[in-house]
Structure formats: structure tokens, C-alpha cells
Design a protein around this motif. Structure first.
Motif, short mmCIF file in Angstrom:
data_model
loop_
_atom_site.label_atom_id
_atom_site.label_comp_id
_atom_site.label_asym_id
_atom_site.label_seq_id
_atom_site.Cartn_x
_atom_site.Cartn_y
_atom_site.Cartn_z
N VAL A 44 14.46 -8.04 32.38
CA VAL A 44 14.82 -9.17 31.53
C VAL A 44 15.11 -10.38 32.40
O VAL A 44 15.73 -10.26 33.46
N ASN A 46 16.76 -14.01 31.53
CA ASN A 46 17.36 -14.89 30.54
C ASN A 46 17.34 -16.35 30.97
O ASN A 46 17.37 -17.25 30.15
N SER A 47 17.34 -16.60 32.24
CA SER A 47 17.29 -17.98 32.75
C SER A 47 16.74 -17.97 34.16
O SER A 47 16.88 -16.98 34.88
N TYR A 76 20.56 -9.78 21.65
CA TYR A 76 19.57 -10.74 21.14
C TYR A 76 20.26 -12.05 20.77
O TYR A 76 21.29 -12.07 20.10
N TYR A 77 19.69 -13.16 21.24
CA TYR A 77 20.17 -14.49 20.89
C TYR A 77 18.98 -15.33 20.46
O TYR A 77 18.06 -15.60 21.25
N MET A 80 18.00 -18.57 22.54
CA MET A 80 17.60 -18.45 23.94
C MET A 80 16.18 -17.91 24.05
O MET A 80 15.74 -17.12 23.22
N GLN A 82 14.36 -15.34 25.86
CA GLN A 82 14.67 -14.14 26.64
C GLN A 82 13.35 -13.48 27.04
O GLN A 82 12.69 -12.84 26.24
N LYS A 83 12.99 -13.64 28.31
CA LYS A 83 11.73 -13.11 28.81
C LYS A 83 11.86 -11.62 29.12
O LYS A 83 12.86 -11.18 29.68
N THR A 110 8.28 -12.67 25.31
CA THR A 110 9.66 -13.01 25.02
C THR A 110 10.18 -12.08 23.94
O THR A 110 9.40 -11.48 23.19
N GLN A 490 20.29 -23.66 23.43
CA GLN A 490 21.31 -22.79 22.87
C GLN A 490 22.23 -23.56 21.92
O GLN A 490 22.54 -23.10 20.82
#
Length: 518
Positions: A44, A46-47, A76-77, A80, A82-83, A110, A490
Motif C-alpha cells: 500500500v 498512501n502518500s 478505507y478513506y 484519499m 490509496q494505491k 487504487t 482529504q
């Protein structure tokens, strides 16, 4: 790949957890005398660009089309990007080391794309937050009960007291208080207000469990499933033992009891609800001459300005939830060719019959091509573009399911000129399947924008008409300049899942289709 979504809610309140199961078809056969022994590893990001391993499936021997039983659970968001990266290996060692393994293949996507492609199933309620609000929000499904109680009490039981009811759920350690009604003052025949309670909170999600009502009142074996109207005697154990001829201390009448579902944001998205995003860009003169480096519309050699940054930040998230990835994009506040009249609602690709741009890249390209062809002017009017999108919201009101929801993203630099008309347009839109996101660029006074964002109170029109719900989210871009575009996205999108679910649950609209358990 299959995705299962246990309940969650607002990012600020509860976490939605996604359970992913993985299967593969027709993998490469890397072994000479047998078939490959595949294993899948999930990473994962995320950034930034740093990948973190989340976990690994089991190893399946001699199989080119494995269905792994071990699943991955991640947070899960919606707001965002999320890759995810799935790496599949042919494992050749007993300790399942990747050093000795043969790489079979890789897939990147994603989490939003996974959710858009997969059916979701509902698991048990893992929500950590209270459901005292009795209204649906965010990303968690809640199965709830409506109760309407009328109680007729004998005078020897309550006397002149002020009756109320307490509901207890059965747990391994005893009875636990789940709900308390309001007090009805000085009444032996009280009628309590209908109330709504989470099925999880009332009976742990098990409709076959009994519940206990009251301190002195005990109603054995009230099984919730299938009860709509019923009567139960109130029995005081002590009086029953000590008082000859004792019958009861009154009768509790359940006037109505029904189980309903509060659908989550993910239920709607995975059930076929289409999010339709429209982008509106401020081309008023207060932005400055686009040829000047001081202009907010200035495109420097690196191809960057605050408008582009906002488009990329929000667009990178929303495009995963739009099936055709075609986005209508409009400008307002500019003089446009060939008449050079001021327009507050013009397609930036100059094609009124087809204002759609292919993906966020198409929006960026159309914006860059549009800038040299228009004259920045004014004033800053929001109501025309809000009313434009609201027309489609009105049409969607004819839907019998939650099939369409509209989101308007306005990127602007200045003070609104038509404030009264904008307030009225927003209040009208609050009754529609529609949300408005405003990103303020530059250093202007955005106090008027914050007023439109109803977080501090109910928005009202100049005539006093109140908005049905809060549909506006305002974010000043420069607060996130140092935090990066991911933080901007976000903040901008955090309230959208709640706004979507609150509208559809308010009108009792179900997803077009519901996931079937597998």
C-alpha cells in the motif's frame, strides 16, 4: 478480486475497514516438473512513493488459477488516493522466502478502483462510535429499529411518578443498558415518542436475542424479528409473590416495530450510484493577468498554478468514482468570444453541446487552452453555475433508487458578488441529490465562503428560508500549500460521503442494486 466492506463512518469518527480477497487466472508456469506454487503480496502507498507491505496470502501448491483464502484488511478513506500493488510469486522454498521465488506478475490500482469494480458484502458491525444521532452518516451501514410504544399502567405500579423505559441487551456478563426513553411527566397512560436504535446496540446484531425493558418491568423473550405490533404484561416479581390476586402492573403496547437499513456511502457506490462531478473555474479579473507571474492563473514553465493544483488534487480522488471519467467543466466571470459578453456559465472547451472533458487530464488541457482565448472580467457570480447543476439534480428527483448524485467543485479567488442569489441557490440545492465544494485560491477574504459552509449553523436565505441539510464544504487552498495536494483532497472531500448518505437515507432511497453475499 473481491472486496468486502465492514461498516465504518466519518473519517473523524470511525474507521471503515475493507477486506480484500484475491484470486488469479492463468498464471505463468515457472516449474519444470509441476505447476507454479503461487503466493500474493499486497503493498500500500498512501502518500508519496514509499510502498509498505500489508501482508501475504498463503501459498497454494501446483495451481495456475489460485483462489487465496487468506484476505487483507485495510482502512478505507474516500478522500484519499490509496494505491495498491499486488505482487504474485512462485514460491520454491519451505520458508516462503521471496528471495528464492520467481516473480509471476504485478498489478497496480487504487482502492477506489477496486471498490468500483467489485461487489461488496456486508459484515458484522465493527463500528467504535456511538449511534446516538439516529441519522445515517458516512461510510457505515446501520441496521436499525423503529419503536413506537404506548404503555397503560395500573395506578398501584407507578403511582404519580414520571415513567420512562430502559432497554437492556443481553451480554455474556449480564444485562447492559442500550437505550432510555424520555420521561413522561405525571402520567399513568404515557405515550413515548418513536425512537430509532442500532440493531447492534440493542441486541448485538442478533435478532433472536431477548431484550429486557425497565428496572422493575421485565419482558421475557421479546424476539425482534417479525414483531410489528404486540402487547406485553408488566410483571413486578415482588408484588406477584406477595399480593394475592395480582395480575400485572400494566400493559406495554408496541404500536410499531420494524427493521430498516441505513445504507452507507460504499453501499450506494457499489450498488450502482453514479457520482457526477462538475468543475467550475473562476475567470474574473481579480485573478490578475494570466501573462503575469503574479496572476493566480499564470501558468509557469513547470505548468503549475493554484487552480491547476486544486483540480489535480480533487480530481485524482473523484475520478475513481466516475465510471466514464467524463467531467463537464465550466468557467464564469469572463468575456468570451465571439461576442465578448460576460458569461457566468461557459464550457471551457467552448462546446456547449458537449462540455465534457476526458478525465482530469482533459480538464487541465481544456483549461490551459481556454485561458488565452478569454478576457478575465467579472463580477463573481456563483448562482448561475449552481442552478445549472441543480437542473440535473431536479431531474434525478424522479429516480426511484439512489442512482445519481451531483457534486459541483467551484475554484475561486474572491468575494461573491451575488450572495443573496447564491444563498437561495444553495438552499434550493439542499433538497436535491447535490453537494457543493468550494476551494478558495489566493489570499482574499473568504469569510463569505465560510458563511456558506453551514458547519457553524443552518444556512438561511435573505428571506429566512433554511437549508434542509449542509451541502457546502469550503477549503482555503493556501492552508494546504505546505501539506501537499493529498491533504487538500482529504479536507475537501471529507464531508461528501456523509452528504450522499444523508440525502438518500432521508428520502428512503435504496442503492440501485444490493451486493449479494458470496
Amino acid at each position: 478480486m473481491a472486496a468486502v466492506i465492514p461498516p465504518g463512518s466519518k473519517a473523524t469518527d470511525c474507521v471503515t475497514k475493507v477486506e480484500l480477497s484475491v484470486s488469479c487466472d492463468n498464471l505463468l508456469d515457472m516449474d519444470m516438473l509441476s505447476k507454479s506454487d503461487p503466493l500474493c503480496v499486497l503493498f500500500v502507498c498512501n502518500s508519496g512513493s514509499q510502498w509498505s507491505e500489508i501482508g501475504r496470502t498463503e501459498r497454494i501448491m501446483n495451481c495456475l488459477s489460485p483462489k487465496f483464502s487468506k484476505t487483507f484488511v485495510i482502512d478505507y478513506y474516500f478522500e484519499m488516493v490509496q494505491k495498491l500493488k499486488f505482487d504474485v510469486y512462485d514460491i520454491d522454498s519451505d520458508n516462503c522466502s521471496l528471495r528464492d521465488a520467481d516473480f509471476l506478475g504485478q498489478m497496480e490500482c487504487t482502492l477506489g478502483q477496486v471498490g468500483h469494480l467489485c461487489l461488496l458484502q456486508q459484515l458484522i458491525h465493527h463500528n467504535k462510535c456511538s449511534h446516538a444521532s439516529f441519522s445515517s452518516f458516512g461510510l457505515n451501514i446501520k441496521t436499525t429499529l423503529f419503536f413506537f410504544f404506548l404503555i397503560i399502567i395500573g395506578s398501584d405500579f407507578f403511582g404519580k411518578s414520571d415513567p420512562f423505559l430502559e432497554f437492556y441487551k443481553q451480554t455474556e456478563t449480564g444485562w447492559q443498558l442500550a437505550h432510555r426513553t424520555e420521561v413522561v411527566k405525571n402520567n399513568l397512560n404515557p405515550v413515548w415518542k418513536p425512537f430509532r436504535i442500532s440493531l447492534q446496540l440493542l441486541c448485538g446484531g442478533d435478532v433472536e436475542k431477548s431484550i429486557k425493558v425497565g428496572n422493575l418491568v421485565f419482558i421475557p423473550d421479546i424476539h425482534l424479528y417479525g414483531i410489528y405490533q404486540a402487547e406485553f404484561e408488566c410483571i413486578n416479581g415482588k408484588k406477584k409473590q406477595n399480593k394475592k390476586g395480582y395480575k400485572n402492573s400494566g400493559v406495554i403496547m408496541i404500536k410499531q416495530c420494524k427493521i430498516v437499513k441505513d445504507y452507507t456511502f460504499l453501499d450506494y457506490i457499489m450498488g450502482g450510484c453514479q457520482l457526477n462531478f462538475t468543475i467550475a473555474i473562476d475567470f474574473t479579473g481579480s485573478n490578475g493577468d494570466p501573462r503575469s507571474p503574479r496572476s493566480l492563473h499564470y501558468i509557469n514553465p513547470q505548468g503549475y498554478n493554484e487552480y491547476l493544483a486544486a483540480i489535480w488534487a480533487v480530481g485524482s480522488v473523484i475520478q475513481d468514482y466516475d465510471s466514464d471519467k467524463m467531467f463537464p467543466a465550466f468557467g464564469f466571470g469572463a468575456q468570451i468570444p465571439p461576442t465578448w459578453q460576460v458569461s457566468h456559465e461557459f464550457p471551457i472547451n467552448f462546446n456547449p453541446s458537449n462540455p465534457f472533458c476526458a478525465g482530469i487530464e482533459g480538464v487541465v488541457y481544456a483549461y490551459q487552452q481556454c485561458l488565452p482565448q478569454v478576457k478575465l472580467y467579472g463580477p463573481t457570480n456563483f448562482s448561475p453555475i449552481i442552478n445549472h447543476v441543480a437542473q440535473f439534480g431536479h431531474q434525478a428527483l424522479q429516480q426511484h433508487t439512489a442512482s445519481q448524485y451531483f457534486v459541483l467543485l467551484i475554484i475561486t479567488d474572491g468575494v461573491i458578488t451575488d450572495m443573496d442569489q447564491t444563498r437561495s441557490a444553495i438552499i434550493n440545492a439542499s433538497r436535491l441529490p447535490m453537494s457543493i465544494i468550494i476551494v478558495g485560491v489566493g489570499g482574499a477574504d473568504f469569510s463569505a465562503m465560510e458563511f456558506l459552509d453551514g458547519d457553524d449553523g443552518i444556512l438561511r436565505s435573505a428571506t429566512g428560508e433554511a437549508a434542509m441539510r449542509d451541502i457546502v464544504q469550503f477549503v482555503p487552498f493556501r492552508q494546504f500549500q505546505n501539506a501537499g495536494t493529498a491533504a487538500l483532497a482529504q479536507s475537501v472531500l471529507a464531508e461528501l460521503p456523509d452528504q450522499v448518505t444523508s440525502f438518500f437515507n432521508l428520502f428512503g432511497l435504496k442503492p440501485p442494486s444490493e451486493p449479494n453475499p458470496s
